[in-house]
Design an enzyme around this catalytic site. Structure first.
Site, PDB file in Angstrom:
ATOM      1  N   GLY A  47       0.765  -1.251   0.000  1.00  0.00           N
ATOM      2  CA  GLY A  47       0.000   0.000   0.000  1.00  0.00           C
ATOM      3  C   GLY A  47       0.788   1.288   0.000  1.00  0.00           C
ATOM      4  CD  GLU A 101       1.189   0.475   7.497  1.00  0.00           C
ATOM      5  OE1 GLU A 101       0.779   0.515   6.315  1.00  0.00           O
ATOM      6  OE2 GLU A 101       1.026  -0.519   8.231  1.00  0.00           O
ATOM      7  CG  ASP A 102      -1.408   1.709   2.967  1.00  0.00           C
ATOM      8  OD1 ASP A 102      -1.113   1.341   4.131  1.00  0.00           O
ATOM      9  OD2 ASP A 102      -1.991   0.957   2.165  1.00  0.00           O
ATOM     10  CG  ASP A 105      -8.779  -0.188   9.572  1.00  0.00           C
ATOM     11  OD1 ASP A 105      -9.536   0.440  10.309  1.00  0.00           O
ATOM     12  OD2 ASP A 105      -9.191  -1.123   8.849  1.00  0.00           O
ATOM     13  CG  PHE A 155     -12.671  -0.318   2.073  1.00  0.00           C
ATOM     14  CD1 PHE A 155     -11.751  -1.064   2.791  1.00  0.00           C
ATOM     15  CD2 PHE A 155     -12.571  -0.289   0.682  1.00  0.00           C
ATOM     16  CE1 PHE A 155     -10.748  -1.779   2.133  1.00  0.00           C
ATOM     17  CE2 PHE A 155     -11.578  -0.993   0.025  1.00  0.00           C
ATOM     18  CZ  PHE A 155     -10.675  -1.747   0.758  1.00  0.00           C
ATOM     19  CB  VAL A 156     -10.198   4.990   1.549  1.00  0.00           C
ATOM     20  CG1 VAL A 156     -11.160   5.905   2.290  1.00  0.00           C
ATOM     21  CG2 VAL A 156      -9.060   4.564   2.482  1.00  0.00           C
ATOM     22  NE  ARG A 168      -2.012  -3.107  -4.180  1.00  0.00           N
ATOM     23  CZ  ARG A 168      -2.180  -3.235  -2.870  1.00  0.00           C
ATOM     24  NH1 ARG A 168      -2.125  -2.187  -2.088  1.00  0.00           N
ATOM     25  NH2 ARG A 168      -2.409  -4.421  -2.334  1.00  0.00           N
TER      26      ARG A 168
HETATM   27  P1  IMP Z   1      -4.786  -2.527  10.309  1.00  0.00           P
HETATM   28  O1  IMP Z   1      -3.890  -3.663  10.678  1.00  0.00           O
HETATM   29  O2  IMP Z   1      -6.229  -2.823  10.609  1.00  0.00           O
HETATM   30  O3  IMP Z   1      -4.354  -1.192  10.909  1.00  0.00           O
HETATM   31  O4  IMP Z   1      -4.756  -2.371   8.745  1.00  0.00           O
HETATM   32  C1  IMP Z   1      -3.646  -1.985   8.096  1.00  0.00           C
HETATM   33  C2  IMP Z   1      -3.608  -2.432   6.662  1.00  0.00           C
HETATM   34  O5  IMP Z   1      -4.884  -2.820   6.160  1.00  0.00           O
HETATM   35  C3  IMP Z   1      -3.165  -1.269   5.813  1.00  0.00           C
HETATM   36  O6  IMP Z   1      -1.769  -1.235   5.666  1.00  0.00           O
HETATM   37  C4  IMP Z   1      -3.889  -1.541   4.500  1.00  0.00           C
HETATM   38  O7  IMP Z   1      -3.115  -2.400   3.702  1.00  0.00           O
HETATM   39  C5  IMP Z   1      -5.151  -2.253   4.897  1.00  0.00           C
HETATM   40  N1  IMP Z   1      -6.302  -1.319   5.017  1.00  0.00           N
HETATM   41  C6  IMP Z   1      -6.853  -0.819   6.146  1.00  0.00           C
HETATM   42  N2  IMP Z   1      -7.883  -0.012   5.871  1.00  0.00           N
HETATM   43  C7  IMP Z   1      -7.979   0.022   4.516  1.00  0.00           C
HETATM   44  C8  IMP Z   1      -8.855   0.723   3.601  1.00  0.00           C
HETATM   45  O8  IMP Z   1      -9.751   1.495   3.961  1.00  0.00           O
HETATM   46  N3  IMP Z   1      -8.600   0.496   2.278  1.00  0.00           N
HETATM   47  C9  IMP Z   1      -7.626  -0.324   1.810  1.00  0.00           C
HETATM   48  N4  IMP Z   1      -6.795  -0.990   2.631  1.00  0.00           N
HETATM   49  C10 IMP Z   1      -6.957  -0.811   3.978  1.00  0.00           C
END
Ligand code: IMP
Length: 177
Positions: A47, A101-102, A105, A155-156, A168
């Site tokens: 990402g 990080e992109d 979440d 969700f984005v 992407r």
């Molecule tokens: P986390 O572990 O829940 O914080 O999620 C982190 C990873 O999930 C990010 O690095 C993204 O790859 C993916 N992710 C989380 N939210 C989104 C979203 O809204 N769109 C696309 N990918 C997401």
């Protein structure tokens, strides 16, 4: 503007011009904060590739760049299980590390990455994320020092972020509608 990715509808959320302006400011801040240091940017694949590329162009001190690849998402849901797809190829002992990080979440991926990187005994570790969903976060991280935009729990897709592997390459960021 509405678009469709894999039969799901998305609406425009952040335009590239807006993203670029914010990145320019973060770049200036990093340049000041890491003056006289040679930080290592650790891009989290897939990402962060687009964000990292634009970000490092705005940083004018010398820096190294490396990547790690992890995955935790399945479609548009976080799975809570983080999988390492490929490891760091660089020793981070005694280095000033900036994880790029992109999006953060739930923070599950970030917790995994921080634990992994701290085992290297770096001098410092900070996190720079383009997007942060504060309402989804399961823990607070003092390491998150640079945030592009705080967004609602939606969700984005676009600008490096995918839906089922697609989207992407979009320049702007879109939200599911
Ligand atoms: P986390 O572990 O829940 O914080 O999620 C982190 C990873 O999930 C990010 O690095 C993204 O790859 C993916 N992710 C989380 N939210 C989104 C979203 O809204 N769109 C696309 N990918 C997401």
């Amino acid at each position: 503007m509405k678009i469709q990715i894999d039969e799901k509808d998305f609406g425009l959320m952040l335009e590239y011009e807006q993203i670029k302006k914010r990145i320019r400011l973060i770049g200036i801040q990093l340049t000041v904060d890491y003056e006289n240091k040679v930080p290592v940017f650790v891009g989290v694949l897939n990402g962060s590739f687009m964000f990292l590329a634009d970000l490092v162009k705005e940083v004018t001190i010398s820096a190294e760049i490396t990547f790690v690849k992890v995955s935790s998402y399945d479609g548009d849901k976080s799975t809570e299980k983080v999988k390492k797809e490929f490891d760091l190829s660089m020793n981070l002992k005694g280095r000033d590390v900036i994880i790029v990080e992109d999006i953060v979440d739930t923070g599950i991926t970030l917790r995994y990455l921080l634990d992994m990187i701290k085992k290297h005994n770096p001098t410092s570790v900070k996190v720079c994320t383009l997007l942060l969903k504060p309402k989804s976060l399961k823990e607070n991280f003092e390491e998150i020092a640079y945030v592009g935009f705080e967004i609602p729990d939606e969700f984005v897709v676009g600008y490096g972020l995918d839906y089922n592997g697609l989207g992407r390459n979009l320049q702007d960021i879109y939200r599911a509608v």
